[in-house]
Write a protein that holds these residues in place. Structure first.
Motif, mmCIF file in Angstrom:
data_model
loop_
_atom_site.group_PDB
_atom_site.id
_atom_site.type_symbol
_atom_site.label_atom_id
_atom_site.label_comp_id
_atom_site.label_asym_id
_atom_site.label_seq_id
_atom_site.Cartn_x
_atom_site.Cartn_y
_atom_site.Cartn_z
ATOM 1 N N PRO A 1 71.491 99.289 45.903
ATOM 2 C CA PRO A 1 69.834 99.832 45.792
ATOM 3 C C PRO A 1 69.585 100.506 45.115
ATOM 4 O O PRO A 1 68.394 100.682 44.210
ATOM 5 C CB PRO A 1 69.653 100.284 47.317
ATOM 6 N N ALA A 2 70.341 101.540 44.366
ATOM 7 C CA ALA A 2 70.229 102.809 43.419
ATOM 8 C C ALA A 2 69.561 102.211 41.689
ATOM 9 O O ALA A 2 69.001 102.220 41.507
ATOM 10 C CB ALA A 2 71.435 103.254 43.433
ATOM 11 N N ASP A 3 70.426 100.557 41.589
ATOM 12 C CA ASP A 3 70.588 100.130 40.626
ATOM 13 C C ASP A 3 68.965 99.191 40.489
ATOM 14 O O ASP A 3 68.335 99.247 39.642
ATOM 15 C CB ASP A 3 71.385 99.004 40.406
ATOM 16 N N VAL A 4 68.380 99.024 41.744
ATOM 17 C CA VAL A 4 66.707 98.275 42.254
ATOM 18 C C VAL A 4 65.660 99.695 41.838
ATOM 19 O O VAL A 4 65.097 99.007 41.345
ATOM 20 C CB VAL A 4 67.214 97.388 43.448
ATOM 21 N N MET A 5 66.184 101.098 42.469
ATOM 22 C CA MET A 5 65.085 101.677 42.402
ATOM 23 C C MET A 5 64.555 102.480 41.084
ATOM 24 O O MET A 5 64.043 102.673 40.617
ATOM 25 C CB MET A 5 65.487 102.536 43.077
ATOM 26 N N ALA A 6 66.319 102.488 40.215
ATOM 27 C CA ALA A 6 66.249 102.850 38.747
ATOM 28 C C ALA A 6 65.298 101.660 37.694
ATOM 29 O O ALA A 6 64.586 102.098 36.757
ATOM 30 C CB ALA A 6 67.708 102.898 38.118
ATOM 31 N N VAL A 7 65.131 100.444 38.367
ATOM 32 C CA VAL A 7 64.592 99.562 37.886
ATOM 33 C C VAL A 7 63.056 99.086 38.281
ATOM 34 O O VAL A 7 61.974 99.677 36.940
ATOM 35 C CB VAL A 7 64.660 98.274 37.611
ATOM 36 N N TYR B 1 51.933 107.713 42.913
ATOM 37 C CA TYR B 1 53.061 106.942 43.121
ATOM 38 C C TYR B 1 53.653 108.702 44.624
ATOM 39 O O TYR B 1 53.500 109.398 44.167
ATOM 40 C CB TYR B 1 54.322 107.452 41.928
ATOM 41 N N THR B 2 54.397 107.921 45.514
ATOM 42 C CA THR B 2 54.719 109.255 46.310
ATOM 43 C C THR B 2 56.187 108.253 47.093
ATOM 44 O O THR B 2 56.653 107.071 46.623
ATOM 45 C CB THR B 2 53.948 109.128 47.541
ATOM 46 N N TRP B 3 57.026 109.155 46.029
ATOM 47 C CA TRP B 3 58.492 108.656 46.492
ATOM 48 C C TRP B 3 58.880 109.413 47.995
ATOM 49 O O TRP B 3 59.001 110.377 47.999
ATOM 50 C CB TRP B 3 59.567 109.015 46.003
ATOM 51 N N THR B 4 59.892 108.832 48.729
ATOM 52 C CA THR B 4 60.488 108.767 49.930
ATOM 53 C C THR B 4 62.312 108.643 49.980
ATOM 54 O O THR B 4 61.971 107.666 50.287
ATOM 55 C CB THR B 4 59.741 108.011 51.399
ATOM 56 N N GLY B 5 62.653 109.443 49.854
ATOM 57 C CA GLY B 5 63.817 109.992 49.765
ATOM 58 C C GLY B 5 64.631 109.062 48.184
ATOM 59 O O GLY B 5 63.661 108.661 47.221
ATOM 60 N N ASP B 6 65.314 108.128 48.112
ATOM 61 C CA ASP B 6 66.077 107.448 47.474
ATOM 62 C C ASP B 6 66.032 106.073 47.544
ATOM 63 O O ASP B 6 66.163 104.747 47.018
ATOM 64 C CB ASP B 6 67.348 107.345 47.593
ATOM 65 N N ASN B 7 65.217 105.230 48.948
ATOM 66 C CA ASN B 7 65.145 103.780 48.235
ATOM 67 C C ASN B 7 63.256 103.364 48.800
ATOM 68 O O ASN B 7 63.260 102.523 49.695
ATOM 69 C CB ASN B 7 65.741 103.662 49.910
ATOM 70 N N TYR C 1 57.449 99.611 47.877
ATOM 71 C CA TYR C 1 58.703 99.196 47.559
ATOM 72 C C TYR C 1 59.680 99.297 48.843
ATOM 73 O O TYR C 1 59.562 101.412 48.820
ATOM 74 C CB TYR C 1 59.645 99.177 46.305
ATOM 75 N N LEU C 2 60.082 98.798 49.406
ATOM 76 C CA LEU C 2 61.555 99.771 50.526
ATOM 77 C C LEU C 2 62.506 98.552 50.378
ATOM 78 O O LEU C 2 62.474 97.654 50.067
ATOM 79 C CB LEU C 2 60.545 99.124 52.067
ATOM 80 N N LEU C 3 62.895 99.798 49.804
ATOM 81 C CA LEU C 3 65.118 98.307 49.875
ATOM 82 C C LEU C 3 66.067 98.751 50.782
ATOM 83 O O LEU C 3 66.204 100.097 51.249
ATOM 84 C CB LEU C 3 65.672 99.663 48.379
ATOM 85 N N ALA D 1 70.565 102.565 32.745
ATOM 86 C CA ALA D 1 71.664 103.234 33.310
ATOM 87 C C ALA D 1 71.351 104.276 33.543
ATOM 88 O O ALA D 1 71.945 104.287 35.463
ATOM 89 C CB ALA D 1 72.579 103.386 32.133
ATOM 90 N N GLU D 2 70.847 105.032 34.042
ATOM 91 C CA GLU D 2 70.040 105.711 35.060
ATOM 92 C C GLU D 2 68.659 105.608 35.379
ATOM 93 O O GLU D 2 68.197 105.613 34.439
ATOM 94 C CB GLU D 2 70.913 106.949 34.201
ATOM 95 N N ALA D 3 68.080 106.759 36.453
ATOM 96 C CA ALA D 3 67.162 106.534 36.312
ATOM 97 C C ALA D 3 66.646 107.598 36.082
ATOM 98 O O ALA D 3 67.038 108.792 36.280
ATOM 99 C CB ALA D 3 66.806 106.340 38.544
ATOM 100 N N PRO D 4 64.779 107.705 36.034
ATOM 101 C CA PRO D 4 64.589 108.869 35.920
ATOM 102 C C PRO D 4 65.044 110.104 37.037
ATOM 103 O O PRO D 4 64.786 109.817 37.993
ATOM 104 C CB PRO D 4 63.484 108.984 36.070
ATOM 105 N N GLY D 5 65.548 111.561 36.245
ATOM 106 C CA GLY D 5 65.961 112.100 37.143
ATOM 107 C C GLY D 5 67.412 112.831 37.099
ATOM 108 O O GLY D 5 67.647 113.669 37.954
ATOM 109 N N GLU D 6 67.974 111.651 36.963
ATOM 110 C CA GLU D 6 69.049 111.107 37.448
ATOM 111 C C GLU D 6 69.867 111.848 36.074
ATOM 112 O O GLU D 6 69.944 111.476 34.893
ATOM 113 C CB GLU D 6 69.807 109.671 37.656
ATOM 114 N N LYS D 7 70.974 112.997 36.130
ATOM 115 C CA LYS D 7 71.342 113.231 34.392
ATOM 116 C C LYS D 7 72.580 113.727 35.011
ATOM 117 O O LYS D 7 73.009 114.453 36.236
ATOM 118 C CB LYS D 7 70.646 114.430 33.864
#
Length: 155
Positions: free
Chosen positions: A15-21, A69-75, A94-96, A149-155
């Motif tokens: 799911p994290a890889d899908v959400m990164a895209v 956009y509204t982000w609910t958790g990571d999925n 999108y719900l993952l 390689a990483e989603a926005p906000g991930e460092k």
């Protein structure tokens, strides 16, 4: 209440890889046929997009729109229309969900109301085409390994 259209697809990635895209709006023109330009206008504290301008060209429908956009958790991410030339309203998400062994089930829901009169059956068919193309493009992009390689906000 307006009727929505939804569809699901299984993608062979976490799911994290899908959400990164999904969260990488600048790359949308690379994998979505209809998005010609995507520009993040505002971000939240985690660096995720809160407002995005999209220039769309879907053949007969060309539009310049801003979505919130509204982000609910990571999925889960949902969006609503802020402004548009062609649309009265647009709500989507999108719900993952993990689908076992590194796979993810992605469900895309969409409700669109255009400013020009359109029969409900034709509108739902157009929504279905948009959803199916987006899910196929997302699957191809994620599974190709060309994702960020990483989603926005991930460092």
């Amino acid at each position: 209440m307006a009727e929505h259209t939804s569809s699901s697809i299984t993608i062979e990635a976490a799911p994290a890889d899908v959400m990164a895209v999904i969260a990488d709006f600048a790359r949308y023109p690379d994998w979505t046929g209809e998005v010609k330009l995507a520009e993040v206008l505002e971000t939240d504290a985690r660096g995720r997009a809160e407002q995005v301008r999209l220039v769309m060209d879907a053949g007969a429908i060309k539009d310049d729109q801003v979505l919130g956009y509204t982000w609910t958790g990571d999925n889960e991410v949902s969006w609503s229309l802020v402004k548009s030339q062609m649309l009265r309203s647009l709500d989507g998400s999108y719900l993952l969900k993990p689908a076992g062994q590194g796979a993810t089930e992605v469900t895309y829901r969409l409700t669109v109301d255009v400013k020009i009169p359109m029969l409900g059956m034709i509108k739902r068919k157009a929504e279905k085409v948009i959803i199916d193309r987006a899910l196929a493009g997302l699957k191809k992009r994620v599974e190709s390994g060309e994702a960020s390689a990483e989603a926005p906000g991930e460092k």
